[in-house]
Write a protein that holds these residues in place. Sequence first.
Motif, PDB file in Angstrom:
ATOM      1  N   LYS A   1       4.775   3.648  -4.426  1.00  0.00           N
ATOM      2  CA  LYS A   1       4.446   4.913  -5.089  1.00  0.00           C
ATOM      3  C   LYS A   1       3.539   4.712  -6.299  1.00  0.00           C
ATOM      4  CE  LYS A   1       8.453   7.748  -3.857  1.00  0.00           C
ATOM      5  NZ  LYS A   1       9.571   8.542  -4.404  1.00  0.00           N
TER       6      LYS A   1
ATOM      7  N   ILE B   1       0.824  -1.204   0.000  1.00  0.00           N
ATOM      8  CA  ILE B   1       0.000   0.000   0.000  1.00  0.00           C
ATOM      9  C   ILE B   1       0.856   1.251   0.000  1.00  0.00           C
ATOM     10  CG2 ILE B   1      -0.188   0.249   2.511  1.00  0.00           C
ATOM     11  CD1 ILE B   1      -3.023   0.734  -0.076  1.00  0.00           C
ATOM     12  N   ASP B   2       2.136   1.129   0.403  1.00  0.00           N
ATOM     13  CA  ASP B   2       3.033   2.284   0.414  1.00  0.00           C
ATOM     14  C   ASP B   2       3.771   2.466  -0.905  1.00  0.00           C
ATOM     15  OD1 ASP B   2       2.398   2.932   3.036  1.00  0.00           O
ATOM     16  OD2 ASP B   2       3.847   1.502   3.846  1.00  0.00           O
TER      17      ASP B   2
ATOM     18  N   TYR C   1       1.433   2.214  -6.956  1.00  0.00           N
ATOM     19  CA  TYR C   1       0.109   1.781  -6.517  1.00  0.00           C
ATOM     20  C   TYR C   1      -0.672   2.948  -5.928  1.00  0.00           C
ATOM     21  CZ  TYR C   1      -3.320  -1.193  -4.106  1.00  0.00           C
ATOM     22  OH  TYR C   1      -4.474  -1.791  -3.655  1.00  0.00           O
ATOM     23  N   GLN C   2       0.002   3.729  -5.095  1.00  0.00           N
ATOM     24  CA  GLN C   2      -0.631   4.891  -4.477  1.00  0.00           C
ATOM     25  C   GLN C   2      -1.031   5.929  -5.519  1.00  0.00           C
ATOM     26  OE1 GLN C   2      -1.828   4.511  -1.498  1.00  0.00           O
ATOM     27  NE2 GLN C   2      -0.538   5.759  -0.192  1.00  0.00           N
TER      28      GLN C   2
ATOM     29  N   HIS D   1       5.781  11.350  -2.494  1.00  0.00           N
ATOM     30  CA  HIS D   1       4.694  10.386  -2.330  1.00  0.00           C
ATOM     31  C   HIS D   1       4.184   9.831  -3.660  1.00  0.00           C
ATOM     32  CE1 HIS D   1       4.505  11.539   1.869  1.00  0.00           C
ATOM     33  NE2 HIS D   1       4.315  12.804   1.539  1.00  0.00           N
ATOM     34  N   TYR D   2       4.557  10.443  -4.770  1.00  0.00           N
ATOM     35  CA  TYR D   2       3.943  10.087  -6.046  1.00  0.00           C
ATOM     36  C   TYR D   2       4.956   9.607  -7.075  1.00  0.00           C
ATOM     37  CZ  TYR D   2       0.279  12.839  -3.851  1.00  0.00           C
ATOM     38  OH  TYR D   2      -0.649  13.324  -2.955  1.00  0.00           O
TER      39      TYR D   2
END
Length: 255
Positions: free
Chosen positions: A48, A45-46, A50-51, A74-75
């Motif tokens: 990048k 889930i962490d 996928y997020q 984060h991206y």
Amino acid sequence: MKCKNCLNQLANNQKFCPECGGKVIVNRITFKIIFEEFLDKFFNIDNKFYQTFLILLKRPQEVISGYLDGKRVHYFNPVSYFAFALTLSGLYFYLVQKGIIDYSKMMDVSAANYETEMQKEMALKINSFIVEYSNVLAVLFIPIYVLFTKVLFSKYKDYNWAEHFIINIYLYSEAAIITTVILLFSAFNGEIILTVNMIMFLLQLTYFAYALKKIFGLSMKALLIRILFFLLLIAGFFFLILMVGVVIGIMTHKG
């Protein structure tokens, strides 16, 4: 204990090197470790990628505003995201070219809309050209999208040209990933591939409309007016390309 990547001295309880950021590996590699690293890389889930994919799908304005404001850790990088989308769509069209995915029904339907053999032949050539050079066309269309969004949406947020470029490659990549995955899953069912291909443009347009509404904070009325203008501009651009293609086709046929 030393880091195996940069030889920095480590404490026995450290899991990551503070110098190079590398993970501390103490155990020999096994198939279990390979599998766990694969799951961690692609499904954590962490992660990048996928997020970025999930947030672009649900809250695209969060990714766009965050990245443009400098919150980039984060991206997934937009250019890398675009490259991944091109690779995925390239895989689909490669399977089409190799005949693994049967594209003949789409070709037949396209040709059936024309009356003369010359028109049908040109239609098949245009379709073949699109299949062969799909990724090149995608790259060439990005500046067109940037121009359209800059013209149509600058009233709401004063993004510069580079920022509009980021917006468009993120949105195009997201739409391309979604539609290509759907196409790949439907490609091996000859009964539905034609229907799926026909609704892909509508799906991409719907996503773009949703994302642009969120990014620029548009009312439904303002969105519909700009989508209409966008479609007119796109239609005019495609008509121009079609006319150029027809002229080239006629000249080639005569030659």
